[in-house]
Design a protein around this motif. Structure first.
Motif, short mmCIF file in Angstrom:
data_model
loop_
_atom_site.label_atom_id
_atom_site.label_comp_id
_atom_site.label_asym_id
_atom_site.label_seq_id
_atom_site.Cartn_x
_atom_site.Cartn_y
_atom_site.Cartn_z
N ARG A 1 0.91 -1.34 -0.04
CA ARG A 1 0.07 0.10 0.04
C ARG A 1 0.72 1.29 0.09
N GLN A 2 2.11 1.08 0.79
CA GLN A 2 3.05 2.38 0.66
C GLN A 2 3.90 2.45 -0.48
N GLN A 3 3.91 1.39 -1.40
CA GLN A 3 4.47 1.41 -2.54
C GLN A 3 5.92 1.26 -2.27
N VAL A 4 6.31 0.51 -1.26
CA VAL A 4 7.65 0.30 -1.02
C VAL A 4 8.05 -1.10 -1.75
N PRO A 5 9.09 -1.06 -2.55
CA PRO A 5 9.31 -2.04 -3.45
C PRO A 5 9.85 -3.39 -2.59
N PHE A 6 9.59 -4.62 -2.91
CA PHE A 6 10.11 -5.73 -2.39
C PHE A 6 9.95 -6.88 -3.26
N HIS A 7 10.56 -7.79 -3.21
CA HIS A 7 10.36 -8.88 -4.30
C HIS A 7 10.40 -10.34 -3.86
N ALA A 8 10.24 -11.12 -4.71
CA ALA A 8 10.09 -12.49 -4.66
C ALA A 8 11.14 -13.62 -5.48
N HIS A 9 11.62 -14.55 -5.00
CA HIS A 9 12.65 -15.37 -5.69
C HIS A 9 12.24 -16.65 -5.41
N THR A 10 11.87 -17.35 -6.86
CA THR A 10 11.53 -18.57 -6.94
C THR A 10 12.49 -19.67 -6.48
N VAL A 11 12.31 -20.53 -5.62
CA VAL A 11 13.25 -21.47 -5.37
C VAL A 11 13.12 -22.79 -6.01
N GLY A 12 14.05 -23.47 -6.27
CA GLY A 12 14.14 -24.78 -6.57
C GLY A 12 14.10 -25.71 -5.49
N GLY A 13 14.61 -26.84 -5.86
CA GLY A 13 14.73 -27.89 -4.42
C GLY A 13 13.47 -28.05 -4.05
N TYR A 14 13.47 -28.74 -2.77
CA TYR A 14 12.49 -29.38 -2.21
C TYR A 14 11.69 -28.32 -1.04
N TRP A 15 10.44 -28.20 -0.85
CA TRP A 15 9.78 -27.36 0.42
C TRP A 15 8.39 -28.08 0.78
N SER A 16 8.31 -28.13 1.83
CA SER A 16 6.93 -28.70 2.55
C SER A 16 6.82 -28.00 3.77
N ASP A 17 5.70 -27.40 3.87
CA ASP A 17 5.18 -26.88 5.24
C ASP A 17 4.95 -27.90 6.15
N VAL A 18 4.84 -29.19 5.86
CA VAL A 18 4.68 -30.27 6.61
C VAL A 18 3.24 -29.74 7.67
N GLY A 19 2.25 -29.46 6.99
CA GLY A 19 1.19 -28.72 7.66
C GLY A 19 0.10 -29.75 8.24
N ASN A 20 0.02 -30.92 7.87
CA ASN A 20 -1.05 -31.81 8.39
C ASN A 20 -0.31 -33.32 8.34
N LEU A 21 -1.05 -33.99 8.94
CA LEU A 21 -0.48 -35.53 9.16
C LEU A 21 -0.01 -36.20 7.90
N GLY A 22 -0.99 -36.05 6.90
CA GLY A 22 -0.80 -36.61 5.68
C GLY A 22 0.55 -36.09 4.99
N GLU A 23 0.85 -34.73 5.10
CA GLU A 23 2.11 -34.16 4.56
C GLU A 23 3.33 -34.53 5.49
N TYR A 24 3.03 -34.80 6.99
CA TYR A 24 4.07 -35.26 7.64
C TYR A 24 4.44 -36.67 7.24
#
Length: 328
Positions: free
Chosen positions: A197-220
């Motif tokens: 909202r304040q128009q302060v620039p920030f960025h995102a970087h698309t990562v490779g490799g593996y990532w999981s938030d292990v968010g539930n028992l199935g993902e665990y």
């Protein structure tokens, strides 16, 4: 960040903090700290709230994982941004990295920090392309990877991006002046939308490799399987007796046991005779498996007992009284 209660991983997190949930017989936080070490990062502060003594007693001063650890206890949860502000003195005056202590990942942290430095902006978010954006907080970027919008678990039809926020950030120290002291604050809910909202620039970087938030028992369960099968690069404990089978030297195992990899068996286990273990399976520290048991695609938490002749298929087995994390 290790202060959350991990409610989506209940009932496991009724007994332990989510960062201490064992993945391939080591806590999720152990794997995160070892990843930091591989990228030359050794000074860390860990914020605590839920079962804090389980984290401090396991890691101590950090020397067992090659780290220098400081702890920050939160009697009341301060949120992601509030927890960072609470450690402003530790973070000092340089660029710093914020990571979730309960994720499972092997992403290139060196590349993430380098990408941030190239932008010259106040913040960099690690994002990962996912098949189903409806399960995550979605980040929308322009052609220069500048963040232009967020969507919280949009439907597939309404999603403007397939990039999910991984809960890993690189910040410049001036971000701290934008976070109030002593109260709850959150990156995704308040701070980052305010920057937009304040128009302060920030960025995102698309990562490779593996990532999981292990968010539930199935993902665990899936995270444990991925660690055993090599989809995520982590250090597996024990000696590799033959390809895909790791067993701690302090475990007793009858000669008639048949094991089909991948399998990890922890410390101090007693494995009976005429027993079959088919992978991917994790047997936690101190487990007792009776004669003739049959275990396939199982996850046995530390201290579990399997009676003679019992069959375990695709399940989590645990004891409420056991400490559900592995050891060195």
């Amino acid at each position: 960040m290790a202060a959350g209660k991990g409610t989506r991983l209940r009932p496991l997190t009724d007994l332990v903090p989510k960062p201490m949930a064992p993945i391939a017989n080591r806590p999720a936080l152990h794997h995160i700290l070892r990843l930091l070490g591989r990228h030359g990062l050794q000074e860390v502060v860990i914020n605590l709230h839920h079962f804090p003594e389980m984290i401090t007693s396991y890691f101590g001063d950090g020397s067992r994982v090659g780290m220098d650890i400081t702890y920050s206890f939160e009697p009341e949860l301060l949120g992601t941004a509030g927890g960072v502000k609470n450690n402003a003195d530790f973070l000092g005056e340089g660029t710093f990295l914020v990571m979730s202590g309960d994720a499972l990942t092997d992403i290139d942290l060196t590349g993430l920090v380098a990408a941030h430095r190239r932008t010259g902006s106040i913040a960099m978010l690690a994002v990962k392309e996912v098949a189903d954006p409806s399960l995550y907080g979605v980040v929308v970027t322009d052609d220069d990877d500048r963040v232009v919008d967020f969507q919280e678990k949009p439907s597939r039809e309404e999603a403007r991006s397939h990039l999910c926020n991984c809960g890993m950030y690189v910040f410049e120290p001036e971000i701290l002046s934008r976070i109030p002291s002593g109260r709850f604050d959150d990156f995704g809910r308040r701070l980052l939308p305010d920057l937009l909202r304040q128009q302060v620039p920030f960025h995102a970087h698309t990562v490779g490799g593996y990532w999981s938030d292990v968010g539930n028992l199935g993902e665990y369960i899936r995270g444990n399987t991925d660690a055993l099968t090599g989809r995520v690069q982590v250090e597996l404990p024990g000696a590799e007796l033959r390809p895909g089978i790791w067993v701690d030297k302090e475990t007793r195992m009858a000669a008639s046991v048949r094991i089909e990899p991948p399998v990890v068996i922890g410390k101090g286990c007693d494995i009976g005779a005429e027993l079959v273990i088919e992978g991917p399976t994790v047997i936690g520290d101190g487990c007792v498996l009776g004669d003739g048991a049959y275990i396939t695609r199982g996850l046995l938490l530390p201290g579990s007992h399997v009676l003679s002749g019992t069959m375990v298929v695709e399940g989590i087995i645990g004891r409420k009284s056991s400490a559900t994390h592995g050891d060195e």
